[in-house]
Design a protein around this motif. Structure first.
Motif, PDB file in Angstrom:
ATOM      1  N   THR A   1       8.294  -4.263  -6.660  1.00 23.12           N
ATOM      2  CA  THR A   1       7.357  -5.358  -6.420  1.00 23.12           C
ATOM      3  C   THR A   1       7.814  -6.131  -5.194  1.00 23.12           C
ATOM      4  OG1 THR A   1       6.947  -5.579  -8.780  1.00 23.12           O
ATOM      5  CG2 THR A   1       6.341  -7.446  -7.401  1.00 23.12           C
ATOM      6  N   ILE A   2       6.893  -6.373  -4.277  1.00 26.85           N
ATOM      7  CA  ILE A   2       7.195  -7.206  -3.113  1.00 26.85           C
ATOM      8  C   ILE A   2       6.794  -8.627  -3.479  1.00 26.85           C
ATOM      9  CG2 ILE A   2       6.722  -7.636  -0.688  1.00 26.85           C
ATOM     10  CD1 ILE A   2       5.863  -4.703  -0.491  1.00 26.85           C
ATOM     11  N   THR A   3       7.768  -9.515  -3.560  1.00 25.05           N
ATOM     12  CA  THR A   3       7.452 -10.886  -3.952  1.00 25.05           C
ATOM     13  C   THR A   3       7.104 -11.770  -2.763  1.00 25.05           C
ATOM     14  OG1 THR A   3       9.794 -11.453  -3.924  1.00 25.05           O
ATOM     15  CG2 THR A   3       8.861 -10.753  -6.026  1.00 25.05           C
TER      16      THR A   3
ATOM     17  N   THR B   1       0.837  -1.204   0.000  1.00 21.71           N
ATOM     18  CA  THR B   1       0.000   0.000   0.000  1.00 21.71           C
ATOM     19  C   THR B   1       0.869   1.250   0.000  1.00 21.71           C
ATOM     20  OG1 THR B   1      -1.710  -1.191   1.221  1.00 21.71           O
ATOM     21  CG2 THR B   1      -1.847   1.201   1.211  1.00 21.71           C
ATOM     22  N   ILE B   2       1.921   1.253   0.808  1.00 19.20           N
ATOM     23  CA  ILE B   2       2.835   2.396   0.853  1.00 19.20           C
ATOM     24  C   ILE B   2       3.532   2.559  -0.501  1.00 19.20           C
ATOM     25  CG2 ILE B   2       4.961   3.266   1.896  1.00 19.20           C
ATOM     26  CD1 ILE B   2       4.031   1.804   4.483  1.00 19.20           C
ATOM     27  N   PHE B   3       4.001   1.447  -1.076  1.00 19.86           N
ATOM     28  CA  PHE B   3       4.687   1.515  -2.363  1.00 19.86           C
ATOM     29  C   PHE B   3       3.734   1.985  -3.461  1.00 19.86           C
ATOM     30  CE2 PHE B   3       8.108  -1.951  -1.422  1.00 19.86           C
ATOM     31  CZ  PHE B   3       8.546  -1.211  -0.343  1.00 19.86           C
ATOM     32  N   LEU B   4       2.499   1.521  -3.423  1.00 22.68           N
ATOM     33  CA  LEU B   4       1.517   1.885  -4.441  1.00 22.68           C
ATOM     34  C   LEU B   4       1.174   3.371  -4.382  1.00 22.68           C
ATOM     35  CD1 LEU B   4      -0.405   0.817  -6.654  1.00 22.68           C
ATOM     36  CD2 LEU B   4      -2.100   0.491  -4.856  1.00 22.68           C
TER      37      LEU B   4
ATOM     38  N   TRP C   1      11.356  -9.661   0.432  1.00 24.92           N
ATOM     39  CA  TRP C   1      11.952  -9.978  -0.858  1.00 24.92           C
ATOM     40  C   TRP C   1      11.317  -9.065  -1.898  1.00 24.92           C
ATOM     41  CZ3 TRP C   1      16.007 -13.132  -0.669  1.00 24.92           C
ATOM     42  CH2 TRP C   1      16.137 -13.965   0.455  1.00 24.92           C
ATOM     43  N   VAL C   2      12.142  -8.268  -2.564  1.00 26.09           N
ATOM     44  CA  VAL C   2      11.649  -7.276  -3.517  1.00 26.09           C
ATOM     45  C   VAL C   2      12.334  -7.453  -4.865  1.00 26.09           C
ATOM     46  CG1 VAL C   2      11.108  -5.569  -1.738  1.00 26.09           C
ATOM     47  CG2 VAL C   2      13.346  -5.549  -2.807  1.00 26.09           C
ATOM     48  N   MET C   3      11.702  -6.870  -5.890  1.00 26.39           N
ATOM     49  CA  MET C   3      12.298  -6.825  -7.217  1.00 26.39           C
ATOM     50  C   MET C   3      11.847  -5.536  -7.879  1.00 26.39           C
ATOM     51  SD  MET C   3      14.180  -7.932  -9.609  1.00 26.39           S
ATOM     52  CE  MET C   3      14.670  -9.593  -9.327  1.00 26.39           C
TER      53      MET C   3
ATOM     54  N   GLN D   1      18.838  -2.754  -9.130  1.00 25.77           N
ATOM     55  CA  GLN D   1      18.625  -3.617  -7.965  1.00 25.77           C
ATOM     56  C   GLN D   1      19.378  -3.123  -6.739  1.00 25.77           C
ATOM     57  OE1 GLN D   1      19.364  -7.703  -8.977  1.00 25.77           O
ATOM     58  NE2 GLN D   1      17.793  -7.725 -10.563  1.00 25.77           N
ATOM     59  N   SER D   2      20.644  -2.799  -6.889  1.00 23.97           N
ATOM     60  CA  SER D   2      21.416  -2.359  -5.722  1.00 23.97           C
ATOM     61  C   SER D   2      20.925  -1.005  -5.224  1.00 23.97           C
ATOM     62  CB  SER D   2      22.904  -2.311  -6.047  1.00 23.97           C
ATOM     63  OG  SER D   2      23.150  -1.406  -7.105  1.00 23.97           O
ATOM     64  N   GLU D   3      20.543  -0.105  -6.141  1.00 26.44           N
ATOM     65  CA  GLU D   3      20.036   1.207  -5.738  1.00 26.44           C
ATOM     66  C   GLU D   3      18.716   1.070  -4.994  1.00 26.44           C
ATOM     67  OE1 GLU D   3      20.976   0.445  -8.808  1.00 26.44           O
ATOM     68  OE2 GLU D   3      22.466   1.894  -9.481  1.00 26.44           O
ATOM     69  N   THR D   4      17.876   0.161  -5.464  1.00 28.07           N
ATOM     70  CA  THR D   4      16.584  -0.066  -4.816  1.00 28.07           C
ATOM     71  C   THR D   4      16.782  -0.604  -3.409  1.00 28.07           C
ATOM     72  OG1 THR D   4      15.538  -0.502  -6.944  1.00 28.07           O
ATOM     73  CG2 THR D   4      14.397  -1.309  -4.994  1.00 28.07           C
ATOM     74  N   LYS D   5      17.705  -1.555  -3.269  1.00 23.55           N
ATOM     75  CA  LYS D   5      17.969  -2.129  -1.940  1.00 23.55           C
ATOM     76  C   LYS D   5      18.501  -1.060  -0.995  1.00 23.55           C
ATOM     77  CE  LYS D   5      20.367  -5.830   0.402  1.00 23.55           C
ATOM     78  NZ  LYS D   5      21.262  -6.965   0.310  1.00 23.55           N
TER      79      LYS D   5
END
Length: 139
Positions: free
Chosen positions: A57-59, A32-35, A73-75, A82-86
């Motif tokens: 996306t939260i897997t 919900t927060i990500f959306l 676990w995200v993508m 990927q590294s920037e997102t983490k």
């Protein structure tokens, strides 16, 4: 009677019903927060506004047995950054934990750890192998 070797890569017990329920609730709160794109105002060392580098996306969410640590676990969309997102998610982890605590009524909110989901890369490798096998069988 021979003993089976201990497989250290498998969890010793399946997650409990409570672990699964709490993990689903955490996943729902985070999605919900990500959306809604509800990120705190943060700036990097250059004074630039920090924002997520891609849609996320939260897997899956897994919880420890004592419900004190959660691995999210995200993508990122498209598999890029990927590294920037983490790094971004780790920097706003306290904010996300506070948001979860305001939505869920838990005695203690788990500490969030973010990891990139490796299953997408594995699926791509399997798909590539299957495609080469099907191409060879058509010849």
């Amino acid at each position: 009677m021979t003993k089976k070797p201990l497989d250290l890569f498998l969890p010793s017990k399946a997650p409990s019903h409570r672990q699964k329920r709490v993990a689903q609730e955490i996943r729902f709160c985070l999605s919900t927060i990500f959306l809604r794109n509800e990120w705190p105002v943060r700036f990097d060392e250059n004074g630039d506004y920090l924002k997520p580098p891609a849609l996320i996306t939260i897997t899956d969410v897994t919880l420890s047995a004592d419900l004190k640590q959660a691995t999210v676990w995200v993508m990122p969309l498209g598999g890029e950054f990927q590294s920037e997102t983490k790094l971004f998610l780790e920097s706003v982890g306290g904010y996300l934990r506070k948001q979860i605590s305001s939505h869920l009524q838990l005695r203690g909110v788990p500490t969030l750890k973010f990891d990139i989901d490796p299953s997408f890369g594995k699926m791509a490798q399997i798909d590539k192998v299957l495609k080469t096998l099907s191409d060879k069988s058509e010849e």
